[in-house]
Scaffold this motif. Structure first.
Motif, short mmCIF file in Angstrom:
data_model
loop_
_atom_site.label_atom_id
_atom_site.label_comp_id
_atom_site.label_asym_id
_atom_site.label_seq_id
_atom_site.Cartn_x
_atom_site.Cartn_y
_atom_site.Cartn_z
N ALA A 217 0.67 -1.11 0.50
CA ALA A 217 0.10 -0.39 0.30
C ALA A 217 0.75 1.19 0.12
CB ALA A 217 -0.78 -0.04 1.31
N SER A 218 1.99 1.35 -0.62
CA SER A 218 2.62 2.09 -1.00
C SER A 218 2.43 2.93 -1.60
CB SER A 218 4.08 1.74 -0.92
OG SER A 218 4.46 1.16 -2.32
N ARG B 14 -4.67 4.60 6.00
CA ARG B 14 -5.61 5.63 5.82
C ARG B 14 -6.13 5.32 4.60
NH1 ARG B 14 -9.36 6.78 7.97
NH2 ARG B 14 -8.11 7.11 9.40
N ARG B 15 -4.39 5.26 2.76
CA ARG B 15 -4.86 5.01 2.23
C ARG B 15 -6.26 4.07 1.23
NH1 ARG B 15 1.08 6.71 -0.42
NH2 ARG B 15 1.06 8.37 1.51
N ARG B 16 -5.25 2.60 2.22
CA ARG B 16 -5.96 1.12 2.13
C ARG B 16 -7.51 1.21 2.36
NH1 ARG B 16 -4.08 -3.84 0.67
NH2 ARG B 16 -2.51 -2.10 -0.22
N THR B 17 -7.53 1.89 3.03
CA THR B 17 -8.74 1.89 4.29
C THR B 17 -9.50 2.52 3.05
OG1 THR B 17 -8.61 2.53 6.42
CG2 THR B 17 -9.94 2.46 6.39
N ASP B 18 -9.28 3.89 2.72
CA ASP B 18 -10.64 4.98 2.10
C ASP B 18 -10.88 4.34 0.11
OD1 ASP B 18 -10.40 6.65 3.76
OD2 ASP B 18 -8.48 8.37 2.57
N GLU B 19 -9.78 3.70 0.30
CA GLU B 19 -9.80 2.72 -1.00
C GLU B 19 -10.86 1.92 -0.75
OE1 GLU B 19 -5.44 1.92 -3.04
OE2 GLU B 19 -6.18 0.36 -2.12
N MET B 20 -10.78 0.99 0.43
CA MET B 20 -12.12 -0.33 0.56
C MET B 20 -13.20 0.23 0.58
SD MET B 20 -9.65 -2.17 2.93
CE MET B 20 -10.38 -4.09 3.69
N ALA C 173 -14.58 -1.66 6.18
CA ALA C 173 -12.78 -2.05 6.32
C ALA C 173 -13.16 -0.44 7.79
CB ALA C 173 -12.32 -0.29 5.09
N ASN C 174 -11.95 -1.43 8.19
CA ASN C 174 -11.90 -0.51 9.45
C ASN C 174 -10.03 -0.10 9.90
OD1 ASN C 174 -10.31 -1.57 12.78
ND2 ASN C 174 -12.35 -0.74 13.36
N TYR C 175 -9.65 0.95 9.90
CA TYR C 175 -8.32 1.30 10.18
C TYR C 175 -8.05 0.53 11.12
CZ TYR C 175 -4.56 4.39 10.74
OH TYR C 175 -2.89 5.23 10.76
N VAL C 176 -8.28 0.60 11.99
CA VAL C 176 -6.91 0.39 13.62
C VAL C 176 -6.75 -1.78 12.17
CG1 VAL C 176 -6.77 -0.96 15.90
CG2 VAL C 176 -8.13 0.78 14.70
N SER C 177 -7.96 -2.15 12.29
CA SER C 177 -7.28 -3.64 11.99
C SER C 177 -6.62 -3.22 10.58
CB SER C 177 -8.37 -5.51 11.92
OG SER C 177 -9.09 -4.07 10.71
N VAL C 178 -6.94 -3.21 9.53
CA VAL C 178 -6.10 -2.05 8.62
C VAL C 178 -4.40 -1.82 8.88
CG1 VAL C 178 -5.66 -1.38 6.29
CG2 VAL C 178 -7.61 -1.69 7.48
N LEU C 179 -4.17 -1.19 9.22
CA LEU C 179 -2.94 -0.54 10.06
C LEU C 179 -1.97 -1.80 10.14
CD1 LEU C 179 -0.83 1.78 10.74
CD2 LEU C 179 -1.65 2.07 13.14
N GLU C 180 -2.86 -2.70 11.32
CA GLU C 180 -2.20 -3.58 11.84
C GLU C 180 -1.51 -4.92 10.95
OE1 GLU C 180 -4.66 -5.07 15.27
OE2 GLU C 180 -4.09 -2.97 16.62
N ASP C 181 -2.75 -4.80 10.46
CA ASP C 181 -2.52 -6.29 8.99
C ASP C 181 -1.22 -5.49 8.41
OD1 ASP C 181 -4.68 -7.84 9.44
OD2 ASP C 181 -5.92 -7.12 8.12
#
Ligand code: DC
Length: 205
Positions: free
Chosen positions: A10-11, A138-144, A151-159
């Motif tokens: 997700a870069s 943040r970008r990945r969450t917005d995309e989803m 999409a849940n920001y915290v779990s996306v960040l942990e993943d």
């Protein structure tokens, strides 16, 4: 001409690579898809992700033209791809395939984790594209959310952090910036700014 682009999940390296390929008239290979395609075949057939002999056989018969990004994009396949990416024999098979792609004229943009270090160490230009874990999540969450997915920001960040850890700590070909790669940190950039910065780096090279 070969442009090697590496960086964490997700870069934005995928979008940048596609646009650079179009801009410079080169072919493009998202090497993550090759790991994803093998992982998807193992999952679809209920085969264990640790079975290297079968993974190598699937990789040996892989047809790049048949890889469908929309089918391979799922979170489950991405996780499985990251797990099988530690298998040395599998990597060797996929690296051979990726090199054959890179060497065909007029040249190519390859993106992944080990392009500048292992797949194309003599690439014309190497970029290491990164952004803070928070910006990437943040970008990945917005995309989803834009795709109508939950999409849940915290779990996306942990993943993302878990995936970065696995991809950069493995013994074989870990994700790392090649010594001669240019670092492009897109934390504070939008995609247009990042693309212009990437074009400038490639043009200078
Ligand atoms: O870029 P991606 O999310 O599609 O990649 C999926 C996984 O594949 C990634 O977590 C690690 C692996 N991979 C790799 O080990 N080497 C590459 N050149 C590309 C991907």
């Amino acid at each position: 001409m070969i442009i090697a682009i590496d960086g964490p999940a997700a870069s934005g390296k995928g979008t940048l690579s596609r646009r650079l390929a179009r801009h410079f008239g080169l072919r493009h290979l998202d090497t993550g898809l090759t790991y994803r395609a093998v992982a998807a075949a193992l999952l679809a057939n209920g085969l264990p992700l640790g079975d290297e002999a079968i993974a190598v056989e699937i990789a040996h018969n892989l047809d790049l033209a048949q890889m469908d990004k929309s089918v391979l994009a799922s979170h489950e396949i991405g996780e499985a791809a990251s797990r099988i990416a530690v298998l040395g024999g599998l990597r060797k098979e996929l690296v051979d395939l990726q090199r054959r792609f890179a060497e065909k004229p007029p040249g190519a943009v390859l993106d992944g984790r080990d392009i500048g270090t292992v797949v194309c160490p003599d690439a014309t230009v190497k970029l290491f594209v990164t952004a803070s874990a928070q910006a990437r999540a943040r970008r990945r969450t917005d995309e989803m959310i834009a795709k109508g997915q939950e999409a849940n920001y915290v779990s996306v960040l942990e993943d993302l952090k878990r995936r970065d850890e696995r991809d950069s700590q493995r013994t074989v070909a870990p994700m790392k910036q090649a010594e001669d790669a240019v670092l492009l940190d897109t934390t504070e950039m939008d995609i247009e700014t990042a693309f212009q910065a990437a074009v400038d780096i490639v043009s200078r090279a």
